[in-house]
Design a protein around this motif. Structure first.
Motif, PDB file in Angstrom:
ATOM      1  N   PHE A 228      18.830  14.820  -5.210  1.00  0.00           N
ATOM      2  CA  PHE A 228      20.185  15.071  -4.712  1.00  0.00           C
ATOM      3  C   PHE A 228      20.940  14.053  -4.887  1.00  0.00           C
ATOM      4  O   PHE A 228      20.360  12.836  -4.517  1.00  0.00           O
ATOM      5  N   TYR A 229      22.226  14.030  -5.033  1.00  0.00           N
ATOM      6  CA  TYR A 229      23.113  13.218  -5.005  1.00  0.00           C
ATOM      7  C   TYR A 229      24.450  13.329  -4.461  1.00  0.00           C
ATOM      8  O   TYR A 229      24.775  14.561  -4.234  1.00  0.00           O
ATOM      9  N   ILE A 256      26.763  18.157  -1.476  1.00  0.00           N
ATOM     10  CA  ILE A 256      25.814  17.336  -2.198  1.00  0.00           C
ATOM     11  C   ILE A 256      25.285  18.231  -3.296  1.00  0.00           C
ATOM     12  O   ILE A 256      25.367  19.543  -3.459  1.00  0.00           O
ATOM     13  N   CYS A 257      25.036  17.356  -4.434  1.00  0.00           N
ATOM     14  CA  CYS A 257      24.807  18.135  -5.799  1.00  0.00           C
ATOM     15  C   CYS A 257      23.302  17.818  -5.987  1.00  0.00           C
ATOM     16  O   CYS A 257      22.907  16.971  -5.614  1.00  0.00           O
ATOM     17  N   GLU A 258      22.739  18.759  -6.677  1.00  0.00           N
ATOM     18  CA  GLU A 258      21.420  18.735  -7.217  1.00  0.00           C
ATOM     19  C   GLU A 258      21.564  18.328  -8.583  1.00  0.00           C
ATOM     20  O   GLU A 258      21.896  18.644  -9.408  1.00  0.00           O
ATOM     21  N   LEU A 259      20.604  17.156  -8.917  1.00  0.00           N
ATOM     22  CA  LEU A 259      20.424  16.681 -10.316  1.00  0.00           C
ATOM     23  C   LEU A 259      19.785  17.811 -11.047  1.00  0.00           C
ATOM     24  O   LEU A 259      18.632  18.355 -10.593  1.00  0.00           O
ATOM     25  N   LEU A 260      20.386  18.169 -12.071  1.00  0.00           N
ATOM     26  CA  LEU A 260      19.833  19.088 -12.999  1.00  0.00           C
ATOM     27  C   LEU A 260      18.560  19.108 -13.918  1.00  0.00           C
ATOM     28  O   LEU A 260      18.574  17.729 -14.262  1.00  0.00           O
ATOM     29  N   PRO A 261      17.813  19.708 -14.374  1.00  0.00           N
ATOM     30  CA  PRO A 261      16.778  19.554 -15.245  1.00  0.00           C
ATOM     31  C   PRO A 261      17.174  18.795 -16.616  1.00  0.00           C
ATOM     32  O   PRO A 261      17.939  19.276 -17.325  1.00  0.00           O
ATOM     33  N   GLY A 262      16.443  17.553 -16.733  1.00  0.00           N
ATOM     34  CA  GLY A 262      16.783  16.948 -17.963  1.00  0.00           C
ATOM     35  C   GLY A 262      18.024  15.991 -17.984  1.00  0.00           C
ATOM     36  O   GLY A 262      18.318  15.456 -18.940  1.00  0.00           O
ATOM     37  N   GLN A 263      18.498  15.899 -16.804  1.00  0.00           N
ATOM     38  CA  GLN A 263      19.962  15.313 -16.523  1.00  0.00           C
ATOM     39  C   GLN A 263      19.702  13.921 -15.946  1.00  0.00           C
ATOM     40  O   GLN A 263      18.632  13.747 -15.178  1.00  0.00           O
ATOM     41  N   ALA A 264      20.358  13.012 -16.320  1.00  0.00           N
ATOM     42  CA  ALA A 264      20.695  11.724 -15.710  1.00  0.00           C
ATOM     43  C   ALA A 264      21.806  11.330 -14.766  1.00  0.00           C
ATOM     44  O   ALA A 264      23.049  11.812 -15.462  1.00  0.00           O
ATOM     45  N   LEU A 265      21.795  10.845 -13.676  1.00  0.00           N
ATOM     46  CA  LEU A 265      22.752  10.241 -12.991  1.00  0.00           C
ATOM     47  C   LEU A 265      22.986   8.925 -13.518  1.00  0.00           C
ATOM     48  O   LEU A 265      22.195   7.999 -13.068  1.00  0.00           O
ATOM     49  N   ILE A 266      23.753   8.218 -14.022  1.00  0.00           N
ATOM     50  CA  ILE A 266      24.134   7.047 -14.582  1.00  0.00           C
ATOM     51  C   ILE A 266      25.161   6.302 -14.018  1.00  0.00           C
ATOM     52  O   ILE A 266      26.303   6.852 -13.980  1.00  0.00           O
ATOM     53  N   VAL A 267      25.169   5.159 -13.450  1.00  0.00           N
ATOM     54  CA  VAL A 267      26.337   4.530 -12.692  1.00  0.00           C
ATOM     55  C   VAL A 267      26.257   3.056 -13.277  1.00  0.00           C
ATOM     56  O   VAL A 267      25.269   2.363 -13.786  1.00  0.00           O
ATOM     57  N   HIS A 268      27.227   2.794 -14.077  1.00  0.00           N
ATOM     58  CA  HIS A 268      27.734   1.669 -14.813  1.00  0.00           C
ATOM     59  C   HIS A 268      27.969   0.482 -13.989  1.00  0.00           C
ATOM     60  O   HIS A 268      28.203   0.666 -13.004  1.00  0.00           O
TER      61      HIS A 268
END
Length: 577
Positions: A228-229, A256-268
């Motif tokens: 979760f993020y 709050i959001c849930e990271l979904l299957p196969g998904q990435a949270l990316i912070v540059h």
């Protein structure tokens, strides 16, 4: 896991919150709020974007033991402050322990962008194939384990990404420091993740950060493990459980959001955050045992689900006590079954019964015996629990006790049944808010030996009683055929171990479990009540992953391993004979 990205200059947090350690304070709270029983180590890491060459910019601390979190944060100094922070609590799943196996893992290089720090909540089913892939390409990992091999594979792909950018920079006629700055500002972690995670079969949430300031988290395509993020203009934060973020940052569940299957949270590096689909989402197999046991019950949805799990058992319990609610005491095994207990008693009250409740069982040691070493388990189990003497009327009252699950049955046989019998109940009804656990996990707590499960042992005992050994032989040969058909590529496989349960009803297996777990000198009769598969899915509709109970593994790696486990069982049994 816990991750934080500070989006403002570090001076901002010191001025607003009065301390340079704002990020570390939040990370500490996130880790303590995920500090459950069983963790034997912890680690943290940070990255500073401002430190000049010649000074350290990537820091890590690790420790073992129950006080590991306190120890690692006591070592934090102001020179370790940075914009990227990451923490991990180690909970062994494959028997390997020691400081070497405590996350995060760190891969060093003189190029900032090639430095990689990695941690995760995962168990990979095909680590052998990934190891072979690495060695075929010339690498020699120092340790054979999914964490180190993943670090090396991802590090290898990160090196290739940096080399790609080096060529681009040269094509633009850049030289010297300008090349480095170009690379640091253009690393594309999505490329790295897509070329790394496609090799894996398993349940995972992988988190990491690079020396140049990239931060990421990626979830498996089946959504087996959760993440979760939350983000605003000051921070981006990610954790394994939603209430952790709510408590740490004073949020509502819907923030709050849930990271979904196969998904990435990316912070540059510059703080820009995006979500990217790294792998196509597969059929959702979110782990139901997260809802029953692994995750904290303080989550808004999990709390209600655990109550429903208890409430749904009311009819089966009524049958077990012959509808004699007036002469029945209701209790629970602390601590994770408490919420299901509230649901169970609510179910009776909704039917107009004035139920009698007592805290009959007390837990003296915060330890789960089903993950202890075999040599220690029986001795530990005998001393984990105690009882409230005088809490029911001897020979008159039934005693209904609910637990979240029954795995090995060690604690029941060596401790709970013995001490409950001292109260001289008319009958003991042992209730499980989960169905019978018949199969190993392989995506989390990895108990690879089928004979560890009391439901499996009871089924084998029934097979022996009824002279059905041909079924065992047929299943063994079927499992061998499945493995012969297995390749490194994903292939449809069949869990042939399910065949051994087919001749028996749940009640027949229950009765045999009671026979096996009942202490010889016990007086009170015992009956087991398990949650049904239908009840599980009704209570937890958004988490259909039920392979522990049904054997329906979402990945080919899980199916391969359970078939191999049955082969191992038969061959080891034959050796003993």
């Amino acid at each position: 896991m816990a991750m934080i990205r500070l989006l403002k200059p570090l001076e901002y947090y010191e001025q607003k919150y009065g301390t340079w350690a704002y990020g570390f304070n939040k990370l500490y709270l996130m880790m303590e709020k995920q500090h459950n029983r069983g963790q034997e180590g912890a680690g943290i890491a940070s990255v500073s974007l401002k430190n000049e060459p010649g000074t350290e910019y990537m820091f890590r601390e690790k420790a073992e033991g129950k006080d590991a979190i306190t120890e690692i944060f006591s070592r934090v100094t102001e020179e370790m402050k940075g914009e990227l922070l990451m923490g991990h609590l180690r909970y062994s799943t494959t028997g390997k322990s020691g400081l070497t196996f405590v996350h995060p893992f760190l891969r060093r290089n003189n190029w900032r962008a090639k430095n990689l720090c990695l941690c995760g909540n995962f168990n990979m089913t095909n680590i052998g194939e990934v190891f072979q892939f690495l060695t075929a390409h010339g690498q020699s990992p120092r340790i054979y384990g999914d964490s180190y091999i993943t670090l090396e594979l991802m590090g290898h792909r990160l090196d290739r990404e940096v080399e790609r950018l080096f060529v681009e920079a040269k094509e633009q006629n850049l030289e010297g420091r300008a090349i480095t700055d170009y690379i640091d500002s253009h690393v594309e972690m999505a490329n790295v993740l897509k070329k790394t995670m496609c090799h894996y079969d398993g349940g995972y949430v992988m988190c990491g950060m690079t020396g140049s300031g990239e931060m990421f988290s990626v979830r498996d395509p089946w959504g087996i493990r959760p993440a979760f993020y939350y983000h605003d203009d000051e921070i981006i934060a990610l954790a394994s459980e939603r209430p952790v973020l709510q408590t740490t940052f004073d949020l509502q569940a819907d923030d709050i959001c849930e990271l979904l299957p196969g998904q990435a949270l990316i912070v540059h590096k510059d703080g820009d955050m995006r979500l990217e689909q790294i792998m196509p989402a597969q059929q959702l197999s979110a782990c139901s045992f997260e809802r029953i046991y692994f995750s904290r019950g303080s989550d808004r949805d999990i709390y209600q689900e655990r109550k429903r799990l208890g409430e749904q058992l009311t009819p089966a319990i009524m049958h077990a006590i012959d509808n004699d609610v007036d002469n029945t005491v209701f209790s629970y095994i602390p601590n994770t079954a408490e919420v299901a207990y509230y649901g169970m008693t609510d179910g009776f009250r909704q039917q107009g019964y004035n139920v009698r409740t007592e805290k009959v069982v007390w837990k003296d040691i915060k330890m789960r015996t089903f993950i202890a070493d075999n040599s220690e388990r029986n001795d530990l189990a005998a001393h984990v629990y105690d009882i409230s003497y005088g809490s029911l009327r001897p020979g008159i009252d039934n005693l209904v006790v609910i637990d979240d699950s029954i795995v090995r049955g060690t604690t029941l046989k060596e401790s709970i049944f013995k001490i409950l019998d001292r109260l001289h109940p008319k009958k003991i009804v042992m209730v499980s808010s989960s169905p019978q656990i018949r199969y190993p996990d392989y995506y989390g707590i990895d108990m690879a030996r089928l004979e560890e499960f009391c439901a499996f042992r009871a089924t084998i005992a029934l097979i022996e009683e009824r002279g059905l050994w041909q079924l065992v032989n047929d299943t063994y040969l079927a499992c061998k055929r499945e493995l012969e058909n297995y390749t490194a590529e994903p292939t449809p496989l069949c869990n042939r171990v399910r065949d051994i349960y087919e001749p028996f009803t749940v009640d027949e297996i229950n009765q045999k479990i009671v026979e096996m777990l009942r202490p010889d000198d016990m007086q009170a009769p015992i009956e087991l009540v398990f949650q049904s598969i239908e009840g599980l899915h009704k209570a937890c509709p958004n988490h259909p992953g039920d392979w522990y109970f049904t054997g329906h593994y979402p990945t080919s790696g899980g199916v391969r391993l359970v078939n191999q486990a049955f082969i191992n069982y038969v061959e080891q049994t034959l050796k003993k004979q």
